[in-house]
Design an enzyme around this catalytic site. Structure first.
Site, PDB file in Angstrom:
ATOM      1  N   CYS A  68       2.423  73.115  55.069  1.00  0.00           N
ATOM      2  CA  CYS A  68       2.456  74.349  55.861  1.00  0.00           C
ATOM      3  C   CYS A  68       3.281  74.147  57.121  1.00  0.00           C
ATOM      4  CB  CYS A  68       1.036  74.763  56.211  1.00  0.00           C
ATOM      5  SG  CYS A  68       0.113  73.479  57.046  1.00  0.00           S
ATOM      6  N   GLU A 118      -6.337  79.353  57.904  1.00  0.00           N
ATOM      7  CA  GLU A 118      -5.155  78.527  58.190  1.00  0.00           C
ATOM      8  C   GLU A 118      -4.151  78.844  57.093  1.00  0.00           C
ATOM      9  OE1 GLU A 118      -4.642  76.330  60.682  1.00  0.00           O
ATOM     10  OE2 GLU A 118      -6.637  76.365  61.582  1.00  0.00           O
TER      11      GLU A 118
END
Ligand code: NAD
Length: 473
Positions: free
Chosen positions: A263, A229
């Site tokens: 993010c 990720e």
């Protein structure tokens, strides 16, 4: 000799905490310990594992104050810390609620009448979790909890930039003997993370693209699954029909929450030409209302920049944009206050894709706003990126927004809202492009990825199978 790592406090700039990475031999021993304990953990069954995790949760609750203090020192922020702890505790309950059904298997009939099938789910014995500094607790636990419930042992290597939260978690862990041997925390930096991959059967990595690539390469050589990720450069598209009052509030939150150190932050904003001026003026007015959480941690919504290296990147992106002609309307600089690095919400216009602020991950509270002449151009600009984590589309109707959203290369797209994946846990999604690799960590798939399928094929009669050599010819 093992080198200690000094940890900087993001509010004061002082190095006031130390971690000691384990020497490689000790790391190997810790991994072996977890691996040996895993079979007992698996045999405990899902109900036993749920009971044990709930005991850990209670032990954490009784140390909530210490955990909060440690996370505030790690990150310099308070309200997000409270949210982070609440959502971590809620995630234990959520996964405990889902696990029994997800781990169920049943006997099945097959196309061959005398062969029965039993499917079994076999956990990967040892999972390694390597996590970043921006949400230290959330991101070290997001894969850990489902992996434990699946029956795996887990070794977690949190970021060396925000490691203080581990101590209170360990205190709580020490009161739960069944869990202590299958949930191991190791302190350390990149070297320890890289080394950990050599001992585990499965790696979950959250962090930058550059490190993710190294992790993937090592995992590939070892033939173990790597779930990555990674970073993002999330776009928001505001169509002509959008409700600007709603869009500006949602985008401000999505871009600036946690000082943009997320993010799935909105990092670039494309607005229909006819609404461009009105949009960015509203955004500036709302951005002005946000205060720094300084000098007191309770003072405002904008905390310090946690990692010193990130302060340098944010500064570089602002300078690069200004040099190439961007106009700053508010914020616009990285300031030093009381030893920490801070940046106020920054709105900039006159931006284009030659600027780092439009193409590279900034990870700060920066909102570059660019007009687009038509939807085709908006989609082109949004997809003009190496990333593909998430995105947002604002329009007068859900259908109009969805029509545009379906053309975007991103794993999750919020409609008339921003960064919704941070707030809900149902929508399964993949990271597109360089934003990651591997299946969804959200939804049922988030737990199932830790299980290998095993098939038992059982002959139920005692006569020859028609395909054997017994017919004599
Ligand atoms: P990073 O890649 O520098 O470090 C992440 C972790 O990897 C740390 O624990 C670090 O010690 C470890 N590490 C460093 N080198 C390693 C190596 N060679 N092998 C194994 N481990 C190693 O990232 P960061 O600066 O801590 O975090 C910020 C990045 O994380 C941003 O790009 C952000 O977008 C990304 N992120 C992604 C998500 C997501 O869910 N997609 C969530 C949060 C953050």
């Amino acid at each position: 000799m093992t080198k200690t790592i000094e940890v900087r406090n993001p509010r004061t700039g002082k190095f006031d905490y130390v971690i000691i990475p384990p020497p490689p031999r000790l790391l190997a021993q810790q991994c072996n310990r977890a691996r040996r304990a895993q079979s007992r953990w698996q045999e405990l069954g899902v109900e036993g594992r749920i009971t044990t995790l709930q005991q850990w949760k209670q032990a954490i609750l009784s140390r909530r104050e210490q955990l909060t203090e440690a996370l505030v020192n790690d990150t310099g922020r308070l309200s997000i810390t409270v949210l982070e702890i609440d959502s971590f505790l809620a995630s234990i309950d959520r996964w405990c609620g889902l696990a029994p059904e997800l781990l169920q298997t049943s006997a099945k009939n097959t196309s061959i009448p005398f062969i029965a099938l039993q499917q079994s789910l076999v956990p990967y014995p040892l999972v390694g979790v390597i996590s970043p500094w921006n949400f230290p607790l959330t991101l070290s636990m997001i894969d850990t909890i489902p992996a434990l419930l699946a029956g795996c042992a887990v070794v977690v290597k949190p970021s060396e930039i925000a490691p203080r939260f581990v101590a209170p978690l360990l205190m709580a862990l020490n009161t739960v003997p069944e869990l202590r041997d299958v949930l191991i925390f190791v302190e350390g930096g990149g070297e320890t993370g890289a080394n950990l991959i050599n001992y585990v059967d499965f790696v979950c990595f959250t962090g930058s693209v550059a490190t993710g690539r190294e992790v993937a390469e090592t995992a590939a050589r070892r033939f173990i699954p790597a779930y990555l990720e990674l970073g993002g450069k999330d776009p928001a598209i505001v169509l002509e029909s959008a409700n600007l009052e709603l869009a500006t509030s949602a985008i401000l939150w999505g871009a600036v929450v946690n000082t943009g150190q997320s993010c799935l932050s909105i990092e670039r904003i494309y607005v229909a030409e006819s609404k461009f001026e009105e949009f960015y003026h509203q955004l500036i007015a709302k951005a002005h209302r946000l205060q720094l959480a300084y000098p007191l941690v309770e003072d405002g919504a904008i905390g310090p920049i946690i990692a010193e290296k990130q302060a340098g990147i944010i500064n570089d992106h602002i300078l690069d944009a200004v040099e190439k002609g961007a106009v700053i309307h508010c914020g616009g600089k990285v300031e030093e206050l009381g030893g920490g690095w801070w940046c106020r919400p920054t709105v900039m216009t006159n931006v284009n894709h030659s600027m780092k602020v439009m193409t590279e991950e900034t990870f700060g509270p920066i909102m570059p706003v660019m007009p687009f002449p038509d939807v085709e151009e908006a989609v082109y600009l949004a997809n003009d990126t190496i990333y593909g984590l998430s995105a947002a589309v604002f329009a007068g109707s859900e259908d109009e927004a969805l029509k545009v959203a379906r053309q975007l290369n991103a794993g999750a797209i919020s409609i008339n809202d921003a960064a919704l994946t941070a707030m809900m846990h149902e929508g399964e999604k993949n990271a597109f492009n360089f934003s990651g690799l591997g299946g969804s960590r959200v939804g049922a798939a988030g737990l199932k990825r830790f299980l290998r399928k095993q098939a038992f094929l059982i002959k139920t009669n005692s006569t020859s199978d028609p395909w054997w050599f017994d017919k004599g010819d």
